[in-house]
Design a protein around this motif. Structure first.
Motif, PDB file in Angstrom:
ATOM      1  N   ASP A 209      25.093  84.694 -12.604  1.00 11.87           N
ATOM      2  CA  ASP A 209      25.516  84.651 -14.003  1.00 11.87           C
ATOM      3  C   ASP A 209      26.046  83.295 -14.420  1.00 11.87           C
ATOM      4  O   ASP A 209      26.035  82.959 -15.602  1.00 11.87           O
ATOM      5  N   SER A 210      26.561  82.531 -13.479  1.00  9.17           N
ATOM      6  CA  SER A 210      27.184  81.258 -13.822  1.00  9.17           C
ATOM      7  C   SER A 210      26.837  80.227 -12.764  1.00  9.17           C
ATOM      8  O   SER A 210      26.378  80.558 -11.666  1.00  9.17           O
TER       9      SER A 210
ATOM     10  N   VAL B 182      19.689  76.203 -12.113  1.00  4.95           N
ATOM     11  CA  VAL B 182      20.783  77.040 -12.609  1.00  4.95           C
ATOM     12  C   VAL B 182      21.761  76.262 -13.475  1.00  4.95           C
ATOM     13  O   VAL B 182      22.741  76.837 -13.963  1.00  4.95           O
TER      14      VAL B 182
ATOM     15  N   ASP C 161      21.410  75.367 -16.369  1.00  7.93           N
ATOM     16  CA  ASP C 161      21.402  75.907 -17.728  1.00  7.93           C
ATOM     17  C   ASP C 161      22.270  77.151 -17.862  1.00  7.93           C
ATOM     18  O   ASP C 161      22.529  77.611 -18.981  1.00  7.93           O
ATOM     19  N   ASN C 162      22.707  77.728 -16.723  1.00  6.59           N
ATOM     20  CA  ASN C 162      23.576  78.900 -16.783  1.00  6.59           C
ATOM     21  C   ASN C 162      24.936  78.513 -17.345  1.00  6.59           C
ATOM     22  O   ASN C 162      25.325  77.346 -17.331  1.00  6.59           O
TER      23      ASN C 162
ATOM     24  N   THR D 178      19.553  84.258  -9.779  1.00  3.97           N
ATOM     25  CA  THR D 178      19.938  85.381 -10.641  1.00  3.97           C
ATOM     26  C   THR D 178      21.436  85.393 -10.922  1.00  3.97           C
ATOM     27  O   THR D 178      21.946  86.357 -11.491  1.00  3.97           O
TER      28      THR D 178
END
Length: 760
Positions: free
Chosen positions: A115-116, A249, A251-252, A113
């Protein structure tokens, strides 16, 4: 009352009340997102297994949690783990898995979850990898062309990350092997033949894992350990599971570039809050580029990626801070505001935030730093005082049948309940990292056999799987010549380890300095001394070499240059001698210099020749230099045959002083670093004789504005011959700096290497 920044008292109270807990709410939302993600995953699995609707499955999960007395998120973790066990046997409760299954699952949910990619990397490292003994994580994203681009990292400095921002398709082994074979590589104690890896050393453990998604290798992960590591089956499975999460992740979004890596590292080393601000090119308004940990705590939590504006970070003082930043850049002088409400901690019924001492320092065309001290904030000061009490504990041990006594704080340091029996110092081995066993043995030996006091730092493994650095200081209790016990202190030094950097004192001092010239002068000197420290005296090296080096800053003190030099004995017995110069001045040049110097040091351990080393450095410059170029001269001296093999990338010729005569060694006409890709660099071979002296230098020593380079080199040769009879190598270098002086105001580096005349 009107506060600085144009805020009235009524407005401040209302604003503080309205903004109270914004950062705390942000943290709560992030934690809630991770919990909801995990619970939603478990609910979906229950729905499929029980053939119920999602709503019924959610009610069923909640009822199970109430009936079992388990929290919904722990129960959700158990459900997900139970379904995943056939595919993830490392989660099975067999023996002592390296991580509790629930912790591993909740760490994965929190990372998913994020953000980056950078935030996910920090979550995976702190929540999952640190309990396994790891201390760093690198995540690269793979492009269609095969390039690897660093997407996120944790546990390493911004400067080191900048040096590994990009890796070309023709990467050296073992990276190429891992990507080609799509299989992990576990290097428990470093490779037999040293290779170029981030942070790699002769003893460090490394794990390289391909990041695969939907059957395609989308990236590469590298997990680092600070020392040799035995990768047992459970550890490998736990790391593999966590890196499976890492592949999801990629793709973040990447974390935004905070600023020059060297500057970011310096701010992170400070023990008081500091922020790096960047002027937005479109709006002209300052935005927050980076906050150190102290600043994050002071403003109440991290900023979201989509809102890093000054009003979001400093709601009560953003107008005044904006004015200070603009004045600082206009005048090129530090600005000072003795009373600003920097943080908005106040909530309903709480006092307003205190007015703190704030300083703004311009550090670039569009960059500025903001420093403030929290000593005037009673809430933060009280927190620090309580923390100090909680991090120090006393103990007393008996060795003749008596009991062990702990102060109350010791239980917290070891993560134990007050009802647990205290652990004797002789029994600590089962609670510390296995790599610290020798340190504990030395301490106990000093106490019991030498009957003397001792101290050491141990990594204590807490029951929740986390690691805490604890300093142990103890004194023996004696009955005559017999040691009957010991008394001592446990101190949690985990936080202080982050601040053990040489630049802390520098910036602490710089924030108190008002005068612009003093600030820039000290900043230039401290930067250079911290990054490329000058050897204080003649240094003895293998093979009969002695070396003396000098660095002279630019005439404009704040114009920190890109000179670097290195003299490094290698495991092969050879000695690396190098000097280089990145075009330009300022923080960007220093950052590029650090990247090249560190890369060259690591590459030299491959055992390759100087031509290959410069070829690799050229690729590093192209991919991490931001368009900059550099000259460099790289040489390897072999004591076995007395030969010096060297290559040059557009650098000035070495000077050989032999039998009182100075000769400029004609370098290959090869192109400088960062100009064109795939450049090949020729090698020259020079046989050194006892008594020979080699001079390597940068252009600041010989270049003059209205004179040809040949004249400067001629002056250098003449000065060297005049100093040929001087036996003290330091005096030779100092004499050259006094006799030969360029007038371009550039910085200057000189390296003098002499082969000792054993027959003299």
């Amino acid at each position: 009352m009107t506060l600085p920044g144009g805020h009235s008292g009524a407005y401040t109270a209302g604003t503080a009340s309205g903004l109270a807990g914004l950062a705390a709410e942000n943290r709560r939302l992030r934690q809630a997102m991770a919990r909801h993600h995990l619970i939603d995953l478990a609910t979906g699995m229950l729905s499929a297994q029980l053939r119920q609707s999602t709503a019924d499955a959610a009610d069923h999960l909640a009822e199970l949690a109430r009936a079992t007395g388990t929290s919904p998120e722990d129960l959700a973790a158990d459900i997900v783990n139970a379904v995943a066990l056939p595919r993830e046997p490392h989660l099975a409760p067999v023996g002592s898995p390296p991580l509790p299954a629930r912790r591993l699952r909740r760490t994965a949910a929190a990372a998913e979850t994020a953000d980056s990619v950078g935030e996910a990397a920090r979550t995976l490292l702190e929540g999952g990898l640190v309990p396994l003994g790891a201390d760093s994580l690198w995540l690269w994203r793979r492009s269609d062309a095969g390039h690897l681009r660093l997407a996120g990292y944790a546990g390493v400095s911004a400067t080191e990350a900048a040096a590994w921002r990009g890796i070309p398709p023709a990467a050296p082994n073992p990276i190429r092997t891992v990507l080609a074979e799509n299989a992990p590589l576990w290097l428990g104690s470093g490779p037999a033949d040293p290779v170029e890896l981030p942070g790699a050393s002769a003893v460090a453990g490394r794990a390289l894992l391909p990041l695969r998604r939907r059957g395609v290798t989308s990236g590469l992960a590298l997990v680092g350990w600070p020392e040799p590591t035995e990768f047992d089956t459970r550890t490998r499975r736990a790391v593999t599971r966590l890196m499976t999460v890492a592949s999801t992740v990629l793709d973040n979004p990447d974390s935004p570039e905070p600023g020059p890596p060297v500057l970011v590292d310096m701010l992170d080393a400070l023990t008081h809050p500091a922020a790096l601000l960047r002027t937005d090119a479109a709006t002209g308004a300052p935005v927050v580029a980076h906050l150190n940990e102290e600043a994050v705590a002071a403003i109440g939590g991290p900023l979201p990626l989509d809102n890093r504006s000054l009003p979001r970070a400093f709601p009560l003082s953003h107008r005044e801070l904006t004015r200070l930043v603009r004045r600082a850049h206009h005048s090129r002088r530090p600005q000072h505001a003795p009373r600003l409400p920097v943080a908005a901690h106040a909530g309903p019924g709480e006092p307003p935030p205190p007015l703190l001492d704030v300083r703004v320092l311009p550090v670039g065309a569009d960059l500025s730093t903001v420093f403030w001290h929290t000593t005037g904030d009673p809430r933060l000061a009280m927190g620090r005082a309580v923390a100090r009490l909680q991090t120090v504990a006393t103990f007393q041990d008996s060795l003749d049948g008596g009991e062990t006594v702990w102060s109350e704080q010791a239980y917290g340091i070891f993560g134990m309940s007050r009802n647990d029996p205290p652990v004797p110092i002789l029994a600590l081995r089962g609670r510390i990292h296995r790599g610290d066993g020798e340190a504990l043995t030395r301490l106990l030996t000093t106490l019991t056999e030498r009957r003397a006091g001792a101290q050491t730092v141990l990594r204590v493994l807490l029951p929740d799987g986390s690691v805490r650095h604890v300093r142990v200081a103890a004194e023996p209790l004696l009955d005559g010549e017999t040691v009957t016990g010991c008394v001592g202190v446990y101190q949690d030094v985990s936080a202080s380890r982050r601040t053990e950097l040489a630049l802390t004192a520098t910036f602490d001092h710089l924030t108190a300095v008002r005068d612009q010239a003093d600030v820039r002068h000290q900043l230039a000197l401290q930067l250079q001394q911290a990054i490329v420290p000058e050897v204080p005296a003649v240094q003895e090296l293998p093979g009969g070499l002695v070396v003396a080096v000098r660095y002279r800053p630019a005439a404009e003190e704040y114009q920190v240059g890109g000179d670097w030099y290195d003299v490094l004995p290698l495991p092969s017995g050879k000695v690396l001698v190098a000097v280089g110069d990145i075009a330009g001045h300022g923080i960007d040049s220093v950052t590029g210099m650090v990247a090249l110097r560190n890369a060259q040091r690591a590459l030299a351990f491959t055992g390759r020749g100087p031509g290959q080393l410069l070829g690799w450095l050229n690729e590093v410059t192209l991919r991490t230099g931001g368009g900059s170029t550099a000259t460099a001269l790289c040489a390897l001296y072999d004591p076995g045959d007395g030969d010096l093999v060297w290559s040059s990338a557009g650098h000035l010729p070495m000077l050989l002083l032999r039998d009182g005569r100075a000769t400029l060694l004609d370098p290959p006409q090869d192109i400088l670093l960062g100009a064109v890709p795939a450049s090949a660099y020729q090698e020259r071979r020079t046989a050194l004789r006892p008594g020979d002296t080699l001079l390597l230098y940068t252009d600041g020593l010989v270049e003059r504005r209205h004179d040809g380079l040949g004249s400067g080199l001629g002056r250098l040769a003449a000065a060297a011959e005049e100093l040929a009879a001087v036996e003290n190598l330091e005096q030779v270098v100092d004499g050259l700096l006094g006799m030969v002086t360029g007038d371009t105001d550039d910085d200057t580096s000189v390296v003098a290497v002499r082969l000792r005349d054993t027959g003299a």
